[in-house]
Design an enzyme around this catalytic site. Structure first.
Site, short mmCIF file in Angstrom:
data_model
loop_
_atom_site.label_atom_id
_atom_site.label_comp_id
_atom_site.label_asym_id
_atom_site.label_seq_id
_atom_site.Cartn_x
_atom_site.Cartn_y
_atom_site.Cartn_z
N HIS A 24 -6.72 -4.56 -0.85
CA HIS A 24 -5.97 -5.81 -1.01
C HIS A 24 -6.44 -6.56 -2.24
O HIS A 24 -6.26 -7.77 -2.35
CB HIS A 24 -6.16 -6.71 0.21
CG HIS A 24 -5.83 -6.04 1.50
ND1 HIS A 24 -6.79 -5.47 2.30
CD2 HIS A 24 -4.65 -5.81 2.10
CE1 HIS A 24 -6.19 -4.93 3.36
NE2 HIS A 24 -4.91 -5.12 3.26
N HIS A 53 0.83 -1.21 0.00
CA HIS A 53 0.00 0.00 0.00
C HIS A 53 0.86 1.26 0.00
O HIS A 53 0.37 2.35 0.32
CB HIS A 53 -0.91 0.03 1.23
CG HIS A 53 -1.71 -1.21 1.42
ND1 HIS A 53 -2.53 -1.69 0.44
CD2 HIS A 53 -1.80 -2.08 2.46
CE1 HIS A 53 -3.11 -2.82 0.88
NE2 HIS A 53 -2.67 -3.07 2.09
#
Lengths: 356, 356
Positions: free
Chosen positions: B218, B55
């Site tokens: 995700h 991320h």
């Protein structure tokens, strides 16, 4: 092709409009299109750059205190028109002259040269500085066009922006720009092609097991098509091109405002060597995640340490891109204390912002 | 799969090592892995976050003066372990307590809760704050896990960082964090899936003419699979989810350090309405060019103007990503003068840097 765009014909206009809305402290002019700082000090040389769109944040993202005064975005991968550049220069010129930063691509060079002549005809002091730092390209007697301009552009724009802010004259700034250009090298790597909105399909095909070294920022094919390798090996190939290819000279066409004519200026680069200090940029091409760029930076830093080259400052991120291309480019610019001080000076743009 | 990585097993270690080399003013600890500010003021509450890698720049990119004191990166899309978080908290704790920012994912929640209990057992005041701002997910009685955490995380970390720097107490900071979380909404859109290095192929398949709204960071599938549309229509769908879905309450599990037990805290969001002022983030998912994000911002700004909502500050770029996913997310956080002052306060991290 899936992109976050509407009509490809409106892409650049809408992207610039979004940029304008997100940066309400800047002035965005529509016809012709260019971006300027709203308040420009009266005693400074005006700095202007421009080029095709698709390389964002270049150049609009670097307009602000301590960097550019104006930026002229062309259509995707197309040079801005001379009138864009001319009008932009007229807005930002405050009586101390105008300096153009021109990445060495035929279209950009022509447009900026025309703008130079238009401004000169009006008695405005103006000089164009060429950035030609792509070491992946051979430089020989057959090379009429010379090398392409890449990441050194960002370093030139930042350092010159600080120097202009300090009140350096146009002549001083031109010398300084030459100094940065003569100490900067870049090389790029593509994992994938990019897709130009108008075309709707990738500019070139690259196999699932292939990468290309020496690509240009417009999706130009590179010099070396090779098998995909682990990042460390790829970074070594890229860095070697910079370490080993840095000794050369060439002539660039530049406006001499004192004689009022185009002249050939010789620029000489001398290879990086042990003890040198650099600014290093690990740049994503637009579709590359930051996490991978740090893997690249890790290897680059190791290689520099082995060579006895000190990275004094770095940028890791996407600063000069090719739409959605996956891949990276590496830029290294040799600096000294005075260049470093200019690099560290306050800057406030959409992308680079520190000290204020 | 072509990525700028070496062995997938070493990817996170090498990326963090690169981050460490590029940010030599930060301390990067290896076993267990976490990143901390080198010099932390003695009179401030310590702020720590963490989560899966992939991320980036979240969270390491937000460690620095005026934001986080420590960040704990797990493996790709995997929560950090409790010992990473515990050790990190021990390093940054200066006697005023520790605040954890936890994106609402089961693994993250469990690891942070364990770390809370370990620290509490040692007498260290600690509170976890949950961020659950993904409005694309239904909230109903069947929703045990609640909504996922997305871009509001960045706003919480920035605003709380400034408040901690000003010397606010742990209790004050917890209240402030609730205030931000109760005024923040996000929603994401995928044009493509992402590819996890270990797997080597896309997490899900999305047709050439399909996009997905409501994806998680995700690569979780979204709620709505729909035909690809022009950006403006997609942005309208995203913004509508925020404009129309903002009125709700839920209970989150939080450590009450005064009673030394887990308690249910009710958090209530009240929809954005005319006259509200917001911070807006248009975020790229990792593989999205900046030029497209400005097209998204353009439409978002237009829609906010139509609703009478003022965007006081914005971020346009890639701030919370999903590896190489193409797409974007939109975050809006309602602010007032005092929150805005904290947002504008000086910050110096790898990614957000202003005022110093």
């Amino acid at each position: 092709m899936k992109k976050l765009i509407n009509d490809p014909n409106q892409f650049v206009d809408e992207s610039v409009e979004g940029f304008a809305l997100a940066n309400p402290h800047l002035d965005v002019h529509e016809t012709p299109r260019f971006i300027t700082r709203r308040e420009i000090e009266n005693n400074k040389v005006a700095l202007v750059s421009g080029g095709g769109s698709g390389h964002e944040p270049l150049h609009a993202g670097y307009v602000g205190h301590g960097m550019l005064d104006g930026a002229c975005p062309g259509e995707v991968f197309s040079a801005p028109t001379p009138d864009q550049i001319y009008e932009c220069a007229k807005v930002v010129h405050k009586g101390e002259g105008v300096l153009f930063f021109v990445k060495n691509y035929t279209g950009d060079v022509l447009s900026f040269e025309t703008a130079v002549e238009l401004l000169h005809a009006e008695g405005i002091p103006v000089v164009n500085v060429l950035i030609d730092d792509d070491v992946s390209q051979e430089l020989n007697s057959h090379s009429v066009v010379g090398r392409r301009g890449m990441g050194t552009t960002i370093v030139v724009e930042k350092i010159l922006g600080a120097a202009a802010q300090k009140g350096q004259s146009l002549d001083q700034l031109v010398d300084l720009a030459h100094r940065v250009v003569c100490n900067g090298w870049s090389v790029g790597l593509a994992l994938t092609s990019c897709t130009v909105p108008h075309k709707g399909s990738p500019t070139f095909d690259l196999g699932d097991d292939q990468v290309e070294i020496g690509i240009g920022i417009h999706g130009e094919r590179g010099q070396t098509d090779l098998a995909y390798k682990p990042a460390d090996e790829l970074v070594e190939l890229l860095a070697d091109k910079i370490f080993n290819g840095g000794d050369y000279s060439r002539h660039v066409r530049e406006w001499n405002r004192n004689v009022g004519a185009w002249v050939e200026v010789e620029l000489k680069n001398k290879s990086l060597k042990q003890g040198d200090r650099v600014i290093a940029i690990v740049n994503g091409m637009g579709g590359t995640p930051l996490s991978e760029l740090y893997v690249v930076y890790r290897k680059l830093a190791q290689l520099c340490a082995e060579k006895g080259i000190t990275i004094e400052r770095n940028l890791v991120g996407s600063f000069i891109t090719s739409l959605d291309m996956q891949g990276c480019s590496i830029t290294m610019v040799r600096i000294n204390d005075s260049l470093l001080e200019l690099w560290d000076a306050p800057v406030s743009t959409a992308v680079l912002r520190w000290g204020m």
